[in-house]
Scaffold this motif. Structure first.
Motif, short mmCIF file in Angstrom:
data_model
loop_
_atom_site.label_atom_id
_atom_site.label_comp_id
_atom_site.label_asym_id
_atom_site.label_seq_id
_atom_site.Cartn_x
_atom_site.Cartn_y
_atom_site.Cartn_z
N GLN A 152 -38.67 74.76 -57.02
CA GLN A 152 -37.85 73.58 -57.27
C GLN A 152 -37.63 73.41 -58.77
N ALA A 153 -36.36 73.17 -59.15
CA ALA A 153 -35.97 73.00 -60.56
C ALA A 153 -36.25 74.27 -61.37
N GLY A 154 -35.62 75.34 -60.97
CA GLY A 154 -35.88 76.64 -61.58
C GLY A 154 -35.40 76.79 -63.02
N ALA A 155 -34.54 75.92 -63.48
CA ALA A 155 -34.05 76.03 -64.86
C ALA A 155 -34.93 75.27 -65.85
N GLY A 156 -35.93 74.54 -65.35
CA GLY A 156 -36.78 73.75 -66.22
C GLY A 156 -37.85 74.57 -66.92
N GLY A 157 -38.70 73.88 -67.66
CA GLY A 157 -39.73 74.57 -68.44
C GLY A 157 -40.66 75.40 -67.58
N VAL A 158 -41.30 74.79 -66.60
CA VAL A 158 -42.18 75.53 -65.71
C VAL A 158 -41.38 76.42 -64.77
N GLY A 159 -40.27 75.90 -64.25
CA GLY A 159 -39.49 76.63 -63.26
C GLY A 159 -38.98 77.97 -63.75
N HIS A 160 -38.48 78.02 -64.99
CA HIS A 160 -37.87 79.27 -65.46
C HIS A 160 -38.92 80.35 -65.67
N VAL A 161 -40.16 79.96 -65.94
CA VAL A 161 -41.25 80.93 -66.03
C VAL A 161 -41.72 81.33 -64.63
N ALA A 162 -41.77 80.35 -63.71
CA ALA A 162 -42.23 80.63 -62.35
C ALA A 162 -41.32 81.65 -61.66
N ILE A 163 -40.02 81.55 -61.88
CA ILE A 163 -39.10 82.54 -61.30
C ILE A 163 -39.51 83.95 -61.71
N GLN A 164 -39.75 84.11 -63.00
CA GLN A 164 -40.07 85.44 -63.52
C GLN A 164 -41.42 85.95 -63.02
N LEU A 168 -42.17 89.23 -60.73
CA LEU A 168 -43.13 90.25 -61.17
C LEU A 168 -44.15 90.55 -60.08
N ALA A 169 -44.43 89.56 -59.22
CA ALA A 169 -45.37 89.76 -58.13
C ALA A 169 -44.73 90.44 -56.92
N GLY A 170 -43.41 90.66 -56.96
CA GLY A 170 -42.72 91.33 -55.86
C GLY A 170 -42.17 90.40 -54.81
N ALA A 171 -42.01 89.10 -55.16
CA ALA A 171 -41.46 88.13 -54.22
C ALA A 171 -39.94 88.06 -54.36
N THR A 172 -39.28 87.51 -53.35
CA THR A 172 -37.88 87.13 -53.48
C THR A 172 -37.84 85.61 -53.66
N VAL A 173 -36.89 85.15 -54.48
CA VAL A 173 -36.94 83.77 -54.97
C VAL A 173 -35.64 83.04 -54.73
N CYS A 174 -35.74 81.86 -54.14
CA CYS A 174 -34.63 80.91 -54.17
C CYS A 174 -35.07 79.73 -55.02
N THR A 175 -34.12 79.07 -55.65
CA THR A 175 -34.49 77.99 -56.57
C THR A 175 -33.39 76.95 -56.62
N THR A 176 -33.78 75.70 -56.75
CA THR A 176 -32.82 74.60 -56.83
C THR A 176 -32.41 74.38 -58.29
N VAL A 177 -31.10 74.14 -58.48
CA VAL A 177 -30.55 73.83 -59.80
C VAL A 177 -29.44 72.79 -59.62
N SER A 178 -29.07 72.15 -60.73
CA SER A 178 -28.12 71.05 -60.64
C SER A 178 -26.69 71.42 -61.01
#
Length: 332
Positions: A152-164, A168-178
């Protein structure tokens, strides 16, 4: 030295430029760091609005994140030398002084060498969000390769790091943005499916993306109604990790019906509880992330910088919302 003092609880105007004595080493394992930059985090604005964890020690110097150059070392310091560039998350909660200042004292156990390939501004933006995302995904969420993740909130401070870190762990990612601009930003970071939550129902979008199953892990960086939304978007027996305290309207029934494992992530707990071993583990995370950054596998996005004197303006900007990445104070 010049520092920003929080003189009272209140608006950003309570952050005042003051001259304080330059701190001195009091223990033989400490470093004196000449700060080059300090990160600005939501915890800083919350402490300013509500009061610090140590109300009897006002006024306070805020700022958990710092990056700078080692200027002096205690006699027992072995891992660092004068002139080393370092970064860390330490202080700033109202007890030990924080990093909205020209100098900081920090124990060597809680410090890591700064990634060589990035600026001091980027390094100062990194520690709290790196540790938070790492602990949330890898420790609380127990993320595994092949899993599907909602951030949730992938463009934010924590979110943009969490995506990466998820990628890196081999997951596929969906993320909410505004916005479409943020959708492009998170796609560049590796997100597989940006969800424009102002245009579509996020839960419907996640369920469509996962063929009706829901994600294996949802990471809530927003709180409020978004936590309940995360429950609805997570598969049966899945994991939900949140950074925020649940509110009274939280939909615990859905969480229970789906047999979800719900975890909380507060990377400040070791500092607040004096858990030295846990703080050492967090410094280890920073060392691991420094390698990833220098290998080009992890990036830190600084959305905007301010001078130290502009700390109040930085708080106003953060509270206005809609940020991409992090805000940083540059210290001359």
């Amino acid at each position: 030295m010049k520092a920003i003092l929080m003189t009272a609880i209140g608006s950003p105007d309570v952050l005042q430029v003051q001259t304080l004595p330059t701190p001195i080493l009091e223990q033989d394992t400490q470093l004196l760091v000449r700060l080059k930059a300090a990160g600005v985090n939501p915890i800083d604005t919350k402490l300013r609005q509500r009061g610090t964890f140590y109300p009897d020690r006002m006024p306070a110097v805020l700022g958990c994140d710092g990056a700078g150059i080692v200027e002096a070392v205690g006699s027992a310091v072995q891992q660092f030398r004068v002139g080393d560039a370092v970064y860390f998350c330490n202080g700033g909660l109202g007890g030990h002084p924080g990093n909205y200042a020209e100098y900081a004292i920090v124990d060597q156990q809680f410090v890591a060498h700064k990634p060589k390939s990035i600026s001091f501004a980027e390094a100062a933006a990194a520690p709290l969000v790196l540790i938070t995302a790492w602990e949330a995904l890898y420790d609380r969420g127990r993320l595994e390769a092949g899993q599907q993740v909602l951030i949730q909130a992938g463009a934010g401070g924590v979110g943009h790091v969490a995506i990466q870190l998820a990628k890196l762990a081999g997951a596929t990612v969906c993320t909410t943005v505004s916005s479409p601009e943020k959708a492009e930003f998170v796609t560049q970071l590796g997100a597989d499916q940006p969800i424009l939550y102002k245009q579509v129902d996020p839960v419907d979008a996640v369920l469509h993306w996962t063929k009706g199953e829901g994600v294996d892990l949802a990471f809530d960086t927003v709180g409020g109604a978004v936590l309940s939304q995360s429950f609805a978007a997570t598969s049966v027996y899945g994991d939900v990790v949140t950074l925020l305290a649940p509110n009274t309207n939280t939909d615990w029934k859905t969480a229970r019906d789906r047999n979800l494992r719900v975890s909380f992530e507060l990377m400040l707990t070791p500092m607040l509880k004096g858990l030295v071993k846990a703080q050492q583990e967090q410094a280890k995370i920073l060392r691991q992330c420094a390698r990833l950054i220098d290998q080009g596998q992890l990036t830190i996005h600084v959305g905007q910088t301010f001078s130290l004197d502009q700390a109040a303006a930085a708080h106003q900007c953060l509270e206005s919302g809609s940020m991409m990445g992090k805000l940083v104070l540059l210290i001359d």
